[in-house]
Design an enzyme around this catalytic site. Structure first.
Site, PDB file in Angstrom:
ATOM      1  N   GLU A 226       7.685   6.322  -0.150  1.00  0.00           N
ATOM      2  CA  GLU A 226       6.885   6.237  -1.374  1.00  0.00           C
ATOM      3  C   GLU A 226       7.691   6.479  -2.649  1.00  0.00           C
ATOM      4  O   GLU A 226       7.108   6.720  -3.704  1.00  0.00           O
ATOM      5  CB  GLU A 226       5.677   7.184  -1.291  1.00  0.00           C
ATOM      6  CG  GLU A 226       4.750   6.834  -0.128  1.00  0.00           C
ATOM      7  CD  GLU A 226       3.641   7.839   0.098  1.00  0.00           C
ATOM      8  OE1 GLU A 226       3.745   8.957  -0.449  1.00  0.00           O
ATOM      9  OE2 GLU A 226       2.692   7.521   0.817  1.00  0.00           O
TER      10      GLU A 226
ATOM     11  N   GLU B 192       1.023   2.278   5.490  1.00  0.00           N
ATOM     12  CA  GLU B 192       0.339   3.461   6.001  1.00  0.00           C
ATOM     13  C   GLU B 192      -1.169   3.285   5.858  1.00  0.00           C
ATOM     14  O   GLU B 192      -1.678   3.274   4.746  1.00  0.00           O
ATOM     15  CB  GLU B 192       0.759   4.724   5.231  1.00  0.00           C
ATOM     16  CG  GLU B 192       2.201   5.137   5.389  1.00  0.00           C
ATOM     17  CD  GLU B 192       2.512   6.450   4.669  1.00  0.00           C
ATOM     18  OE1 GLU B 192       1.561   7.141   4.269  1.00  0.00           O
ATOM     19  OE2 GLU B 192       3.703   6.764   4.505  1.00  0.00           O
TER      20      GLU B 192
END
Length: 878
Positions: free
Chosen positions: A483, A549
């Site tokens: 991320e 995800e």
């Protein structure tokens, strides 16, 4: 003039000499280690590392392993995976680093003959070490960094008598972090080049020693004058290939490093043999230098290609790369690899990256992986079992999350074996490395953005990891971080130097939810959600076109829960309003995610056993619905999905297909069913019946059979029709929405969607349970009992065939859980692999299930069977 017989004798003698020279000695130092805390040790390394120094009062140490593992194995701390035991262990943030600073010592026998070099190899330490051998310091410069391998030439340090003592002082990380409940605690754990979860995350409590120790393997290796290391195999497969057919040639490119340890140049031959051909190159190596040497390319005729799971086989090749000086092998390395090529391209329609192997596009069905064991207790057997479970879920990719580590070669060996593509993150996270404002973090975003403290160490470690892992065919992609990208200078080094020079064959994703991977059309983080969702969400609501995800719940059944939840805490978890916690402290401590009202349609749970049993119904539907919803839109909305997450390295109560103890729950089998390569399925939103084809071949003459069953077991055939479907595609066959709504309105119903071939063999078997018009499973709550009949046959030393039959007079025998158990204790035998589980049988149906357990011959085992409307029974194994 020599006779023919003399020539043959000379050749045989020379061959024997070379073979004897090839008997390279390499062994692991993994037994007879002892340790002592530094604050209880009076002597220094020079004294400790002499065999005369007494260590009989020291504690037996686990190497590879961490300080905490050694303490646990010696009964000094309670099991931190059980109940609230972790709270009883002192945290390094409170004690100070010296508390977990330990000496590790072992004795070994070794000498160096004339011309031999002896090397001490470390594959991983955490976080820095001072190394002594026989009274002398081995590492004159600091050795630090969790992911950096180091090799030391210790020839001159060896005892002439062959009795040697190695002493290693292991220091914890300089910044251990405050475990204040944030992701990575206060974030300062990321100031080092190490795993970040050890200060705590939303799936784990803090690891008290932050995994300090000699956590990976230690080897002794013997060579001659030249040390061959870091071989690199590149395979090029052009064009679009098909599995199982005769193949056009593939190209093999081989390079390696050759280290000349002598003060003068050395000449010799680098060579290997493959496919009946020997490839060699004569080289001269400069004195006291390491030289990279490239061998001529080899064309392999009709190669056996490596394919991801579900698309083809996973054959592997091996070569023995040798450097020969004169008549002896100075050093050699055996390398295993697969012949395949990874390609990527941007899909303009989905606006996401698309993965291909050997020219064939692959719809990615993946799982996010944290680490095998939070305390780094790794083994080949556990790795193999976990990756086998992923294979059994019909997945084809695993992503290694950036808050953990570069996975071990043994992990990649299992992925090579079972056909799992891998995305390997480098060691960054948006949480610790400054992507967001976070009141729990000690430093501001500007400071955290420059973590770690030593950028040079990060880059050096990354380069070494690339060298360690690059020959594995399963390794498909590198990723800059979780991320978030690494800091600009590290990112530049990875993209422009490290990867192009040391690999150059794989796609590099700058960070895990990057727009270059998947266009983030909604803004935000580009991933999730992570909790329970209505099944219709997966089918009807578009999300990121390559979602890195997305996940749901994952609580195990009662047998699983009782392994780590004390008896007094074995209750129904009840959410506290406005928090992520539940009333019971153990459930909260183990990071339980609430199921909301998802179990209410089955009837309010009465106790933990009932709660856990109903959770499995939800689990199965959640993950079948997730993967079916994504598959229903492949190449239109999506090029892939990676589930968060498929396993837990701690006894966490969220996101797992099997528990820490390797006991599968219904998540695994719902996902397995929904991920079939050829799959018939039902869209709960539109009532459509669809077929997904995740193979490279057009499927002709596939019979689609859809049958409805009521709660008494009466059947109605809704359709039976021959179909075809194009390769790697999804096809809508028909809508049965109105008919299904009518049949299910009063009590709900069962729906069987099957695909059969022309021999009437079942290719896909998908069994749904549908609610009544009010959304409740009212019919399930009043079903008649339907016990199955069972017969067993041992078909191999580790395999049993279980034949289940539901007599024709019964109703549906619903959701039967099969367990292999120890006949003496009644405990489940783990890990056991089931060809299917949580199975339902309609009246008159037979099903065959295969159970595999490695230690079957060593134990008296039985099979336990119990379902929603079938009482438990224990079956003898014939």
């Amino acid at each position: 003039m020599k006779t023919t017989l003399q020539i043959v004798k000379i050749c045989l003698f020379s061959l024997l000499f070379v073979q004897l020279g090839a008997a390279q000695q390499r062994y692991e130092l993994k037994t007879d280690w002892y340790c002592n805390p530094v604050n209880e040790t009076q002597a220094e390394g020079q004294a400790l590392s002499k065999v005369s120094f007494p260590i009989q009062d020291w504690m037996p140490a686990t190497v590879p392993g961490t300080v905490l593992t050694t303490l646990l194995n010696n009964g000094k701390v309670p099991d931190p995976f059980y109940g609230l035991n972790n709270e009883k262990i002192k945290d390094i943030y409170d004690t100070g680093r010296e508390y977990y600073t330990y000496w590790f010592v072992t004795d070994f026998s070794e000498t160096a003959k004339s011309g031999e070099q002896v090397w001490l190899n470390f594959r991983g330490i955490n976080y820095s070490v001072d190394i002594f051998l026989n009274g002398q310091k081995v590492n004159p410069t600091p050795y630090k960094g969790m992911y950096l391998r180091k090799q030391f030439n210790v020839t001159k340090f060896l005892s002439k008598e062959g009795n040697n003592r190695l002493a290693v002082l292991v220091h914890p990380a300089d910044h251990v972090g405050n475990p204040n409940g944030g992701q990575g605690g206060d974030g300062t754990i990321a100031k080092g080049v190490a795993l970040q979860y050890t200060a705590g995350w939303d799936w784990i409590q803090p690891v008290r020693d932050r995994n300090t120790g000699i956590w990976d393997k230690v080897f002794i290796e013997k060579t001659k004058a030249v040390n061959l290391k870091n071989p690199h195999i590149v395979t090029l497969v052009d064009g679009k290939r098909m599995p199982g057919t005769k193949q056009a040639p593939a190209t093999i490119k081989v390079t390696t490093e050759l280290q000349n340890t002598q003060d003068h140049p050395l000449s010799g031959t680098l060579q290997y043999t493959l496919d009946g051909k020997t490839v060699r190159k004569d080289v001269t190596l400069p004195a006291q230098q390491t030289t990279e040497v490239a061998l001529p390319d080899l064309q392999v005729q009709n190669p056996k290609l490596w394919w991801p799971n579900g698309y083809g086989a996973q054959p592997l090749y091996g070569i023995d790369l040798q450097f020969i000086t004169g008549a002896e092998i100075s050093d050699h390395e055996k390398v295993t690899f697969g012949i395949r090529e990874i390609q990527t391209e941007w899909n303009e329609h989905t606006r996401s990256q698309q993965i291909a192997v050997n020219g064939q596009k692959i719809f990615i069905k993946g799982g996010n992986w944290i680490i095998s064991d939070a305390m780094l207790r790794f083994s080949e057997e556990r790795y193999d079992a976990e990756i086998r479970f992923h294979r059994d879920m019909n997945l084809n990719l695993i992503r290694i999350w950036g808050g953990a580590l570069p996975e071990r070669p043994e992990f990649y060996e299992a992925c090579d074996k079972y056909g799992m593509l891998v995305i390997q993150d480098f060691w960054m996270s948006g949480d610790c490395n400054g992507r967001w404002l976070d009141p729990k973090k000690k430093d501001d975003q500007w400071t955290r953005r420059q973590y770690p403290d030593d950028h040079g160490l990060f880059i050096e470690s990354a380069a070494d990891v690339v060298k360690m892992l690059r020959n594995h065919p399963s390794l498909a992609m590198w990723c800059g971080g979780n991320e978030i990208t690494p800091p600009a200078d590290i990112l530049k080094a990875l993209k422009e130097d490290v990867l192009p020079q040391l690999d150059g064959t794989r796609w590099f994703i700058d960070y895990s939810n990057s727009d270059e991977m998947s266009y983030n059309f909604k803004g935000g983080n580009g991933d999730g959600p992570y909790g329970i969702q209505d099944i219709s969400t997966f089918w009807a609501e578009k999300t990121w076109p390559f979602n890195s995800e997305v996940g749901s719940v994952g609580t195990g059944d009662a047998a699983s829960l009782k392994r780590f939840i004390p008896e007094e805490n074995q209750v129904i978890p009840i959410e506290m309003d406005g928090t992520e916690k539940v009333r019971d402290e153990v459930w909260s401590y183990h990071k339980y995610i609430d199921y909301g009202d998802a179990m209410e349609p089955y009837g309010t749970p009465t106790d933990m056993e009932d709660f856990a049993a109903k959770a499995q119904l939800v689990n199965y539907n959640q993950y079948r619905g997730l993967i079916e919803g994504f598959s229903a839109h492949m190449w239109d909305w999506y090029t892939g999905v990676i589930i968060w997450k498929t396993q837990n390295p701690w006894t966490s109560l969220r996101g797992q297909m099997y528990d820490y103890y390797l006991d599968p729950n219904a998540c695994l089998y719902g996902l397995r069913t929904g991920s079939e390569a050829l799959h018939g399925m039902y869209d709960p939103v539109k009532g459509n019946i669809m077929i997904a084809n995740n193979t490279f071949e057009q499927q002709h003459d596939i019979m689609l059979r859809v049958t409805a069953y009521d709660m008494e077991g009466n059947d109605q055939q809704l359709t039976q029709v021959f179909c075809y479907i194009e390769p790697s595609s999804i096809r809508l066959i028909m809508s049965l929405q109105r008919r299904i709504q009518e049949l299910s309105a009063e009590k709900g119903m069962f729906l069987s969607v099957q695909l059969l071939n022309t021999e009437q063999e079942v290719l896909s078997d998908n069994f749904y349970w549908l609610p009544d018009a009010a959304g409740n499973y009212s019919g399930l709550q009043s079903m008649a009992k339907a016990p199955v009949q069972a017969q067993t046959t041992r078909i191999a030393k580790d395999k049993i065939r279980l034949q289940l039959t539901n007599p024709s007079g019964n109703t549906v025998s619903f959701f039967n859980r099969i367990s292999l158990i120890d006949a003496a204790t009644g405990e489940r035998l783990l890990p056991t692999f089931y060809s299917d589980n949580y199975v339902s049988l309609v009246p008159g149906e037979e099903k065959s299930i295969t159970l595999t357990y490695a230690e079957l011959e060593k134990i008296n085992a039985k099979i336990e069977i119990g379902g929603w409307n079938a009482p438990k029974q224990v079956v003898q194994i014939e």
